[in-house]
Write a protein that holds these residues in place. Sequence first.
Motif, PDB file in Angstrom:
ATOM      1  N   GLU A 165      -3.850   0.661  -5.953  1.00 40.89           N
ATOM      2  CA  GLU A 165      -3.913   0.891  -4.503  1.00 40.89           C
ATOM      3  C   GLU A 165      -4.705  -0.178  -3.758  1.00 40.89           C
ATOM      4  O   GLU A 165      -4.237  -0.678  -2.709  1.00 40.89           O
ATOM      5  CB  GLU A 165      -4.480   2.279  -4.207  1.00 40.89           C
ATOM      6  CG  GLU A 165      -4.402   2.608  -2.730  1.00 40.89           C
ATOM      7  CD  GLU A 165      -4.777   4.046  -2.432  1.00 40.89           C
ATOM      8  OE1 GLU A 165      -4.719   4.427  -1.248  1.00 40.89           O
ATOM      9  OE2 GLU A 165      -5.133   4.793  -3.365  1.00 40.89           O
ATOM     10  N   VAL A 175      -2.413  -3.240  -3.336  1.00 36.15           N
ATOM     11  CA  VAL A 175      -1.295  -3.170  -2.387  1.00 36.15           C
ATOM     12  C   VAL A 175      -1.801  -3.067  -0.951  1.00 36.15           C
ATOM     13  O   VAL A 175      -1.203  -3.653  -0.034  1.00 36.15           O
ATOM     14  CB  VAL A 175      -0.349  -1.997  -2.725  1.00 36.15           C
ATOM     15  CG1 VAL A 175       0.371  -2.257  -4.037  1.00 36.15           C
ATOM     16  CG2 VAL A 175      -1.064  -0.666  -2.778  1.00 36.15           C
ATOM     17  N   ARG A 176      -2.893  -2.349  -0.737  1.00 36.73           N
ATOM     18  CA  ARG A 176      -3.410  -2.257   0.633  1.00 36.73           C
ATOM     19  C   ARG A 176      -3.968  -3.595   1.099  1.00 36.73           C
ATOM     20  O   ARG A 176      -3.810  -3.977   2.266  1.00 36.73           O
ATOM     21  CB  ARG A 176      -4.469  -1.164   0.729  1.00 36.73           C
ATOM     22  CG  ARG A 176      -3.892   0.237   0.561  1.00 36.73           C
ATOM     23  CD  ARG A 176      -4.874   1.334   0.936  1.00 36.73           C
ATOM     24  NE  ARG A 176      -4.299   2.656   0.731  1.00 36.73           N
ATOM     25  CZ  ARG A 176      -3.476   3.261   1.588  1.00 36.73           C
ATOM     26  NH1 ARG A 176      -3.155   2.653   2.729  1.00 36.73           N
ATOM     27  NH2 ARG A 176      -2.992   4.454   1.328  1.00 36.73           N
ATOM     28  N   ALA A 180      -2.922  -6.538  -0.058  1.00 32.09           N
ATOM     29  CA  ALA A 180      -1.763  -7.409   0.128  1.00 32.09           C
ATOM     30  C   ALA A 180      -1.059  -7.101   1.442  1.00 32.09           C
ATOM     31  O   ALA A 180      -0.602  -8.016   2.149  1.00 32.09           O
ATOM     32  CB  ALA A 180      -0.790  -7.229  -1.040  1.00 32.09           C
ATOM     33  N   ARG A 181      -0.955  -5.824   1.783  1.00 34.73           N
ATOM     34  CA  ARG A 181      -0.323  -5.467   3.061  1.00 34.73           C
ATOM     35  C   ARG A 181      -1.137  -5.998   4.238  1.00 34.73           C
ATOM     36  O   ARG A 181      -0.571  -6.498   5.224  1.00 34.73           O
ATOM     37  CB  ARG A 181      -0.163  -3.953   3.158  1.00 34.73           C
ATOM     38  CG  ARG A 181       0.574  -3.524   4.427  1.00 34.73           C
ATOM     39  CD  ARG A 181       1.057  -2.096   4.329  1.00 34.73           C
ATOM     40  NE  ARG A 181      -0.042  -1.132   4.309  1.00 34.73           N
ATOM     41  CZ  ARG A 181       0.137   0.202   4.283  1.00 34.73           C
ATOM     42  NH1 ARG A 181       1.382   0.695   4.249  1.00 34.73           N
ATOM     43  NH2 ARG A 181      -0.874   1.022   4.264  1.00 34.73           N
ATOM     44  N   ILE A 229       2.174 -10.335  -6.218  1.00 37.59           N
ATOM     45  CA  ILE A 229       3.139  -9.244  -6.116  1.00 37.59           C
ATOM     46  C   ILE A 229       4.280  -9.410  -7.117  1.00 37.59           C
ATOM     47  O   ILE A 229       4.670  -8.456  -7.793  1.00 37.59           O
ATOM     48  CB  ILE A 229       3.700  -9.164  -4.680  1.00 37.59           C
ATOM     49  CG1 ILE A 229       2.594  -8.767  -3.700  1.00 37.59           C
ATOM     50  CG2 ILE A 229       4.868  -8.171  -4.604  1.00 37.59           C
ATOM     51  CD1 ILE A 229       3.001  -8.836  -2.242  1.00 37.59           C
ATOM     52  N   LEU A 237      -0.333  -7.385  -9.553  1.00 44.39           N
ATOM     53  CA  LEU A 237       0.104  -6.039  -9.206  1.00 44.39           C
ATOM     54  C   LEU A 237       1.092  -5.513 -10.239  1.00 44.39           C
ATOM     55  O   LEU A 237       0.951  -4.389 -10.748  1.00 44.39           O
ATOM     56  CB  LEU A 237       0.741  -6.056  -7.810  1.00 44.39           C
ATOM     57  CG  LEU A 237       1.250  -4.707  -7.274  1.00 44.39           C
ATOM     58  CD1 LEU A 237       0.139  -3.675  -7.263  1.00 44.39           C
ATOM     59  CD2 LEU A 237       1.823  -4.910  -5.870  1.00 44.39           C
ATOM     60  N   ALA A 242       8.384  -8.289   0.645  1.00 46.58           N
ATOM     61  CA  ALA A 242       7.091  -7.900   0.085  1.00 46.58           C
ATOM     62  C   ALA A 242       6.521  -6.660   0.767  1.00 46.58           C
ATOM     63  O   ALA A 242       6.054  -5.731   0.110  1.00 46.58           O
ATOM     64  CB  ALA A 242       6.107  -9.066   0.182  1.00 46.58           C
ATOM     65  N   LEU A 243       6.547  -6.658   2.115  1.00 45.51           N
ATOM     66  CA  LEU A 243       6.006  -5.499   2.837  1.00 45.51           C
ATOM     67  C   LEU A 243       6.764  -4.222   2.505  1.00 45.51           C
ATOM     68  O   LEU A 243       6.166  -3.158   2.333  1.00 45.51           O
ATOM     69  CB  LEU A 243       6.043  -5.764   4.354  1.00 45.51           C
ATOM     70  CG  LEU A 243       4.824  -6.478   4.942  1.00 45.51           C
ATOM     71  CD1 LEU A 243       5.051  -6.791   6.412  1.00 45.51           C
ATOM     72  CD2 LEU A 243       3.570  -5.628   4.773  1.00 45.51           C
ATOM     73  N   ILE A 302       5.641  -3.120  -0.937  1.00 47.23           N
ATOM     74  CA  ILE A 302       4.276  -2.587  -0.884  1.00 47.23           C
ATOM     75  C   ILE A 302       4.272  -1.172  -0.326  1.00 47.23           C
ATOM     76  O   ILE A 302       3.588  -0.272  -0.845  1.00 47.23           O
ATOM     77  CB  ILE A 302       3.380  -3.513  -0.050  1.00 47.23           C
ATOM     78  CG1 ILE A 302       3.101  -4.812  -0.818  1.00 47.23           C
ATOM     79  CG2 ILE A 302       2.073  -2.830   0.323  1.00 47.23           C
ATOM     80  CD1 ILE A 302       2.449  -5.892   0.022  1.00 47.23           C
ATOM     81  N   ASP A 303       5.016  -0.945   0.752  1.00 46.29           N
ATOM     82  CA  ASP A 303       5.085   0.398   1.339  1.00 46.29           C
ATOM     83  C   ASP A 303       5.646   1.406   0.333  1.00 46.29           C
ATOM     84  O   ASP A 303       5.175   2.550   0.250  1.00 46.29           O
ATOM     85  CB  ASP A 303       5.949   0.382   2.602  1.00 46.29           C
ATOM     86  CG  ASP A 303       5.260  -0.308   3.768  1.00 46.29           C
ATOM     87  OD1 ASP A 303       4.015  -0.424   3.725  1.00 46.29           O
ATOM     88  OD2 ASP A 303       5.954  -0.737   4.710  1.00 46.29           O
ATOM     89  N   VAL A 323       5.386   1.257  -2.927  1.00 42.86           N
ATOM     90  CA  VAL A 323       4.352   1.501  -3.940  1.00 42.86           C
ATOM     91  C   VAL A 323       3.335   2.511  -3.425  1.00 42.86           C
ATOM     92  O   VAL A 323       2.938   3.448  -4.141  1.00 42.86           O
ATOM     93  CB  VAL A 323       3.656   0.190  -4.340  1.00 42.86           C
ATOM     94  CG1 VAL A 323       2.450   0.467  -5.238  1.00 42.86           C
ATOM     95  CG2 VAL A 323       4.626  -0.734  -5.049  1.00 42.86           C
TER      96      VAL A 323
END
Length: 834
Positions: A530, A533-534, A536-537, A589, A598, A645-646, A649-650, A652
């Motif tokens: 987590e 990913v947060r 990276a976002r 990613i 990740l 990518a976004l 990520i969402d 995940v």
Amino acid sequence: MRAESQLDAAWQYKAKSGFYDELLTSEGQPRPHWKMLLETLDSIGPTDLERRWQEGRRIIHDHGITYNVYEDPKTTDRPWPLDAIPLAVGGDDWAYIEKAIVQRATLLNQILADLYGPQELLRKRLLPPELVFRNPAFLRACHGVKPPRGIHLHIYSADIARSADGGWWILGDRTQAPSGAGYALENRLVTSRVLPDVFRSANVRRLAEFFKTYRDTMRSLAPAHRENPRIVLLTPGPFNETYFEQAFLARYLGFTLVEGADLTVREDRVFLKTLGGLLPVDVIVRRQDDSFCDPLELRGDSMLGVPGLVQAARSGNVAIANALGSGLVESAAPSGFLPGLCRHLLGEKMLMPSVAAWWCGQTGPQRFVEQNLANLVIKPVFPSFGKQPIFGAKLSAKQRATFLEKLRAEPSLYVAQEQMALSTAPVWDNGKLTPRHMVLRVFAVATGDTYTVMPGGLTRVSSSLDSLNVSMQGGGGSKDTWVFGKGPEPQITLLRQASSSVEVSRATFDLPSRVADNLFWLGRYSERIEPAVRSARAVMRRISQEADPSNSAGLDACFRVLAALEYIPAPAGEKYSPTEHESAVLDMIYDSEARGSLGWNIHQVRRVAWLLRDRISADAWRILNRLDQQFSADPPPQALRASRALELIDQVIQILSAFSGLVMDGMTRGYGWRFLEIGRRLEKAVRMVDMLHAVIGAEATAGQLEALLEMADSSITYRSRYLTSMQANLVVDLLLVDEANPRSVAFQFARLNEHIAELPESQSLTRRPAEARLALSLLTTVQLTDVDELVKPDADGRLTALETMLTRLARDIKLLSEKLNGSYFTHAVASRRL
């Protein structure tokens, strides 16, 4: 039903001449028992069948149905290769197969009883002593050991095949630790979901009755005839070829899946080592080879077995299925003696012959083998892992001469078998039906003084029509096997009505230390994802925005965090350049091979979850497996990576939220749940401490603090309290000491104290154990902290007090993990601490 010519046009199926075809007669007409299946398939059509089978492949991936390939350098586990078209077996054929398998299992059981008992067969020269005493599978330590009810062979399987004339032959016996029954059941579950209308209309016989009998037989073996005996399934471990099947059967039948290190022998009794103490084991269903089961009396170098297991069996305190030493009758060499043994022991003629075999330990057979080598398959007389059969037809003149030298030097070590022209069956391949060679594995379980045969089996098919190799390791596939009943099949349940009242139990202590360790690390690995990913976002959103000082400061904070948490390498200079921002995050990613990325962390979650297949729910497994699949696919083209990518990520974050919800709402509040939660809370705490350490400093700007709150998923809480005011002391208060914030360090410490207080060591000792004292010290430290003092800069402008405290917390969290490992895990297996 379509005419034969129409069938060919629609399905493009043509049998291969020279082989018996299971679907078509020699005149090209469908066989009678296939007609109902073909009529229903005709109504579906090739296009709809392909669509349905795409759903079948999805089910296989979602359920994680796999088998392990030992020599694949990239991965050990592969998706289970199941074909869309089941094998149809006619009623007359099946009646014959069933009788022959019952006879064969009964015969082999009696042979084992004699060879491990009075050995009359050797004294009467009905069986050559060389085939017994030279066989490594003959366990001298087990001679004289009497299994419960005199049954050595509780579970039996045989590989059978048709020759060109349509006759059934037995290719080999599986008597040591037969595998495949669980895969046969999984094949049925998938096929019946994809072809429900076909399955119902065909009156296919169900498999549940067989597995109910299987479980009842295991229960009946308990030495004390307990109403609710403890039955364990002993696995060699997760790297075994059929580990998935072992975990699946353990869950389906209600057995506890154990490894050798989970068991111990005390005073000739077998016990399961759990966090709450030792629990007696009544029955062991083993999937380990005989010689590995006891390093004390059998194979001394075995790391898989249970020291003292043979003595426990000798004392009659535990039942083992199959009995130790049952692998003795797996060799092909004695097959030539079986007809005589059948007449002697059963007074019957063998119903199904073994494929013709010649043991070279006799002069006549040896001469025959030498003269007909080109038409034979040569095998070691005693099966051995890694030794492959030799196909005489494929030997060059030089290889033939070399082999004959070896054969003449030690002829008794070789057995030759006739190379059968295996029958063919239709498989669904690239939108059409094509023939493949097949072998059927059938299964039987002991019931009373006879055997019950599974009404079906595991059909294996070759990878091409040019190959006769049907093994999974050799690239073969599998099929469901349909045996047709005379009418609709009754519904069967594995639920059993107890014959006497069973006391209510809410026990949660039967958790092996190995499983607790795996749950602990499942929690830790899942929480490593987590923050990645947060963060990276947060980076990807800022990269796409217009540059300004606040945005640049936020990017700097994000990259500090990612580097501190070792998701990306530290920059070569003081900080990443603007051109390096995007590439560094995209590598994190998409590069699943890079340690700490990740994808790498997600693969670790899936790996540990794989070890817990019998412990976590099917829904939890599907969630984690789907998460892994997101990062197992090939990455998108370079030009599309940033935009995708976004979205990835969402997805995940959503999947992780679903898993967290299942943990909170779906797991019983026992030790397993607590260790999973302890792992999660430890990881959340250490990650938040590292994030604070990376960002908070005397120079921390509003943009950096805002980015930290976003990465910590606490922006909404902060803004609801302080609106747009951004102050370091308020951020530290929220993320470090606020026990109402589920993201804060203090919240994690509070939960850790609650969970550790409920563990066995905390419950059984008068004084607090070391891990409980350390957890309390961590919580007290943050509770007594004066945040305003923490964020006061010293003479050099540094937040020394905060840095000192965070360094101490990081050190003590690591120490707490080590204390837990020492108290609960290390006596089972080495921890996976990184």
